[in-house]
Design a protein around this motif. Structure first.
Motif: not given
Lengths: 244, 379
Positions: A41, A43-44, A47
């Motif tokens: 979680a 970084t997404s 993306s």
């Protein structure tokens, strides 16, 4: 047909996972220990995936443009003398381990996405160049004769005969490059490039297998999808040329 | 005016760029950014630079015979490498163990220029198979000789080596064990599997499909996934731990490399066996050979070149992939690469990367020659 449906299904599941990973958490929960999070979680994932794909796409596009240009140059009369050398260089270059190329790009370019992109580009040049060369030189003599008989200029021959005939093999070279780059880009995260390797490395560092697994699965499914996508393009190109 | 050889002009241009750029980089210690030092700033440097330039320019004439061109290229390469060593010992103050002299862009470009010149000369020579083996052995012996002579001992990479000589030998052994061990295991399992799906057509698609998917898993993930899986096996299956199965150390890396190696071995075994003409097989059966005899005495020898080609693919691939073992504590040259990347100590990265590249290069060329030899034997 069943293969196509499975592929489409895998693609849809992947998309759903990337857009909303939370509902998939129970699937990955068994692979965590001590209540560690099941889904990466920091970084997404979406993306990271997009950034990963963008790096690979940029590298493949650059390799294709430069590799094809070089292959055209060494198969023209002016460049003929470079042909044997170019063959040797590609054969030798392909024995260079991708990880080593990546590591050696760092002192020149520093850390981050830049060196990863350059290493992927350099490494990707070879399959594209090799396949484009095979496509440009492997035509049946009858075709060459016919083109000459029709009075085509060298430029016309290149655009109307040589390149369309070489297209299926060129696409095969791009497929190899794309699949290799997709895997190698994960290692780019060790030098701070934004790729899905970040998820895998986070998993390795915190002994969280769920992270390793989800990073690997996303890259693996992407590789299979891209592999089959290029194969479909190749067979379409072959059919259009009447080669199949 | 004499006719020019276009490739040689390219090598001369690369070499000229190399001469113009700094040969080495001098750093007060291994972390700080350094300053470039050109070849001409060294004693005898101007003479060496002039000699190299003369060879590069003279080589542009197309009239040079290939043997002379090869000799000049090798001499140039040796001169460049020795100047690197000389520059290192000249620039490092007496007794200073912190200063580092690393090869810079000028060195790499000069080496590239002369290396390409040598490759081009070998191509023009059209050497026989035996001569090519000889050239390979000569190149390896020359490189080993220069390294052993101590001429390069002042260069940064060699100083990193000198401080961890024992560790380097251990990691080298681990690297070789990973690459060759996984190859051996893949041959042991893959050849029978290839023969099985050659005879049993039904499983062909499934086996190749599974192996293909294994190949798409990124190496980093496969290495990582092996750790918990094998750890679980070692704990849960009685006797597994005693047999050497373990979730830490070299074993997960070995298994991951083995899995990557399976596809080339199995698919090339199948391709080699399928490539034997039906007439040959029928003739063997007609001679009264049993199924096993046909396989052992006719099919496998004829399939050998294709099988050797698989060995080449696997060995080159696994020498490279074994670097990743360094990231999961599996040892090998990757240990230095990733340690170096973490400390931004590029000399350490080179200490891991250069031997890996050399190893892959020699293995690739040697097996190419072996494949050609086997083809000639089978034909």
């Amino acid at each position: 047909m069943i293969g196509r449906i499975l592929l489409a299904l895998a693609g849809l599941v992947l998309l759903a996972f990337l857009i909303a990973p939370a509902p998939f958490a129970p699937l990955f929960q068994p692979f965590t220990r001590n209540g560690a999070p099941a889904i990466y979680a920091q970084t997404s994932l979406l993306s990271l995936t997009l950034s990963h794909l963008a790096i690979v796409a940029a590298a493949v596009a650059a390799s294709t443009v430069i590799g094809l240009t070089l292959a055209i140059l060494v198969t023209r009369r002016a460049g003929r003398e470079f042909l044997p050398l170019a063959r040797t260089v590609t054969a030798v270059g392909q024995t260079f381990p991708p990880v080593a190329v990546l590591a050696l790009a760092v002192p020149v370019l520093g850390f981050g996405t830049g060196p990863t992109l350059v290493a992927l580009f350099l490494y990707g040049l070879l399959p594209v160049f090799e396949n484009a060369l095979a496509g440009l030189t492997g035509q049946p003599p009858a075709v060459t004769e016919a083109a000459r008989g029709m009075g085509l200029t060298p430029r016309q021959r290149l655009w109307q005969i040589d390149l369309p005939l070489a297209l299926p093999l060129l696409l095969a070279g791009m497929r190899l490059t794309a699949v290799i780059s997709l895997g190698t880009a994960t290692i780019g995260s060790t030098i701070a490039a934004r790729t899905l390797g970040e998820v895998i490395i986070a998993g390795l560092l915190s002994s969280n297998t769920a992270f390793v697994l989800q990073g690997g699965l996303v890259v693996g499914i992407l590789a299979v999808l891209i592999h089959h996508g290029f194969q479909a393009l190749e067979s379409r190109a072959r059919r259009r040329m009447g080669l199949e | 005016m004499a006719r020019l050889s276009p490739p040689a002009v390219l090598f001369a241009l690369i070499g000229a760029a190399g001469l113009a750029l700094p040969l080495v980089q001098f750093k007060a210690n291994r972390i700080v950014p350094g300053e470039g030092v050109g070849l001409s700033a060294l004693p005898f440097g101007l003479a060496v630079a002039a000699g190299l330039a003369a060879v590069l320019i003279a080589g542009c004439a197309a009239a040079w015979p290939a043997v002379l061109r090869l000799a000049a290229a090798i001499a140039g390469l040796v001169a460049v490498v020795l100047s690197l060593g000389a520059a290192a010992s000249h620039l490092t103050p007496e007794g200073n163990t912190l200063a580092r002299v690393a090869p810079a862009a000028g060195f790499w470009l000069l080496a590239l220029g002369f290396g390409l010149m040598a490759a081009d000369a070998v191509n023009r020579l059209r050497p026989s198979l035996a001569l090519r083996w000889l050239l390979l052995a000569g190149a390896v012996a020359l490189a080993a000789g220069i390294l052993a002579s101590g001429a390069l001992d002042g260069v940064s990479v060699m100083r990193e080596y000198a401080t961890r000589r024992d560790l380097f030998m251990r990691e080298a052994q681990a690297h070789l064990a990973l690459a060759f061990g996984s190859l051996g295991l893949a041959l042991l399992a893959g050849i029978p599997l290839g023969i099985a799906i050659f005879q049993g057509r039904r499983w062909r698609g499934t086996v190749l499909g599974v192996l293909n998917i294994l190949q798409t898993i990124p190496s980093l993930a496969l290495f990582g996934i092996m750790i918990p899986i094998l750890g679980w096996v070692a704990a849960a299956v009685p006797g597994a731990a005693g047999a050497g199965v373990s979730g830490i150390g070299t074993f997960p890396a070995l298994v991951a490399l083995f899995l990557y190696a399976l596809l080339p071995v199995v698919s090339n075994t199948l391709a080699g066996l399928s490539g034997v003409p039906a007439a040959t097989r029928e003739a063997a059966v007609g001679l009264g050979m049993t199924r096993t005899q046909v396989l052992a005495q006719v099919l496998v020898p004829l399939a050998l070149p294709v099988l050797l080609a698989a060995v080449r693919i696997v060995l080159v691939q696994n020498i490279g992939l074994a670097v990743i073992a360094g990231l999961i504590g599996g040892g090998g040259f990757g240990t230095f690469v990733f340690q170096g990347l973490n400390q931004t100590a590029m000399d350490l990265v080179l200490l891991g990367a250069l031997p890996t590249i050399a190893l892959a290069l020699v293995a690739g060329i040697a097996l190419d020659l072996a494949v050609q030899g086997a083809r000639r034997g089978a034909a």
